[in-house]
Design an enzyme around this catalytic site. Structure first.
Site, PDB file in Angstrom:
ATOM      1  N   THR A   1     -19.487 -59.468  -8.729  1.00 27.89           N
ATOM      2  CA  THR A   1     -19.682 -60.260  -7.524  1.00 27.89           C
ATOM      3  C   THR A   1     -21.149 -60.139  -7.086  1.00 27.89           C
ATOM      4  O   THR A   1     -21.901 -59.318  -7.614  1.00 27.89           O
ATOM      5  CB  THR A   1     -18.774 -59.779  -6.392  1.00 27.89           C
TER       6      THR A   1
ATOM      7  N   LYS B   1      -4.968 -48.843  -3.344  1.00 25.90           N
ATOM      8  CA  LYS B   1      -4.623 -49.909  -4.283  1.00 25.90           C
ATOM      9  C   LYS B   1      -3.314 -49.620  -5.012  1.00 25.90           C
ATOM     10  O   LYS B   1      -2.563 -50.545  -5.357  1.00 25.90           O
ATOM     11  CB  LYS B   1      -5.776 -50.118  -5.268  1.00 25.90           C
TER      12      LYS B   1
ATOM     13  N   TYR C   1      -9.583 -45.052  -1.778  1.00 27.59           N
ATOM     14  CA  TYR C   1      -9.511 -46.427  -2.286  1.00 27.59           C
ATOM     15  C   TYR C   1      -8.485 -46.534  -3.408  1.00 27.59           C
ATOM     16  O   TYR C   1      -7.634 -47.436  -3.404  1.00 27.59           O
ATOM     17  CB  TYR C   1     -10.881 -46.875  -2.794  1.00 27.59           C
TER      18      TYR C   1
ATOM     19  N   LEU D   1     -14.681 -62.101  -4.182  1.00 38.36           N
ATOM     20  CA  LEU D   1     -13.537 -62.575  -4.955  1.00 38.36           C
ATOM     21  C   LEU D   1     -12.665 -63.527  -4.150  1.00 38.36           C
ATOM     22  O   LEU D   1     -12.110 -64.477  -4.704  1.00 38.36           O
ATOM     23  CB  LEU D   1     -12.711 -61.384  -5.446  1.00 38.36           C
TER      24      LEU D   1
ATOM     25  N   SER E   1      -6.041 -53.520  -7.750  1.00 42.07           N
ATOM     26  CA  SER E   1      -7.190 -53.164  -8.573  1.00 42.07           C
ATOM     27  C   SER E   1      -6.684 -52.392  -9.776  1.00 42.07           C
ATOM     28  O   SER E   1      -5.606 -51.793  -9.733  1.00 42.07           O
ATOM     29  CB  SER E   1      -8.157 -52.286  -7.768  1.00 42.07           C
TER      30      SER E   1
END
Length: 274
Positions: free
Chosen positions: A213, A182, A178, A28, A163
């Site tokens: 991606t 975020k 994670y 990204l 995110s």
């Protein structure tokens, strides 16, 4: 009679602006660089862990700028810079290189980040620490150095890449650290936005959903069931393409959003609505 180009709002242009993106050699981050180039940016710093990869990305983007975007070659200055965002010293050195090359910075994108999937009970402590060092501390170091260099020149725009995981709990994969990292980034942007508002520095968050991606495609080729689950849970019925983020990143970085700070833009196909 020669054909004319479609009119667009001039405030969306990145022409004349100095931009930098972390985690920009691939994924990204690289797509954000492409979006800036598409919008007229000719002064760009590409930051990532390996200097050879940043330089290769800079060359690829320069070729794209000249061949596809028809930008004038003599105006283009794309610099690849080695940077480990988890190290405050490394981030400071990278910003010094940027200032030495360009003299100022107008748009900063903190895109570098990692994700791993472990059950919380089994998550190795050293991996949790590494994830927070990159996803939280690295974003803070990047934003702080960005502001330090923007404020003397009247301000600028900082975009923190969070995110949709800041707002929901992903399933079926397990990724508690994670998700928490975020959420921290999202609130960090809100807090810094208030702190720096009167100094001309805007801080906003861009929160992608599931994006195809190159890395994600490789993973999902081996797990079709996971891909089907992600698409089924997304109201639009598909995963996003990296270029689906282009409009949002340019909007936040450009003068088109000059009265916008402390906000989040989710680009998730409606995932967080349900």
């Amino acid at each position: 009679m020669t054909p004319t180009s479609p009119m667009t709002l001039p405030s969306f242009s990145m022409q004349g602006k100095v931009c930098m993106v972390t985690g920009a050699a691939r994924g990204l981050g690289f797509e954000f660089c492409r979006a800036f180039v598409q919008s007229g940016c000719t002064s760009l710093a590409i930051l990532d862990l390996k200097v050879d990869e940043t330089k290769a990305a800079a060359q690829e983007l320069a070729h794209y700028a000249i061949k596809d975007c028809k930008l004038e070659a003599y105006k283009i200055k794309f610099v690849g810079i080695e940077c480990d965002v988890s190290s405050e010293e490394s981030v400071q050195k990278a910003f010094k290189v940027i200032m030495d090359n360009f003299g100022r910075i107008d748009a900063v994108v903190a895109s570098a980040g990692i994700v791993e999937n472990y059950p919380a009970l089994d998550y190795p402590a050293e991996r949790v620490k590494r994830l927070y060092d990159v996803n939280v501390h690295g974003v803070f170091y990047t934003a702080r150095e960005g502001a330090r260099n923007m404020i003397p020149n009247g301000g600028g725009s900082i975009i923190l890449i969070s995110s949709m995981s800041a707002n929901i709990v992903n399933i079926p994969q397990l990724q508690t650290p994670y998700n928490a990292s975020k959420a921290a980034v999202k609130h960090m942007a809100e807090s810094l936005a208030v702190e720096w508002a009167k100094q001309g520095v805007r801080v906003n968050t861009l929160s992608p959903g599931y994006m195809l991606t190159k890395l994600t495609r490789t993973i999902l080729e081996k797990d079709v069931e996971l891909k089907n689950t992600w698409e089924r849970l997304t109201p639009m019925g598909r995963m996003g393409e990296p270029e689906d983020l282009s409009g949002a990143i340019v909007f936040l970085a450009s003068d088109a959003s000059k009265f916008m700070t402390g906000s989040e833009i989710r680009v998730d196909g409606g995932y967080c609505v349900i």
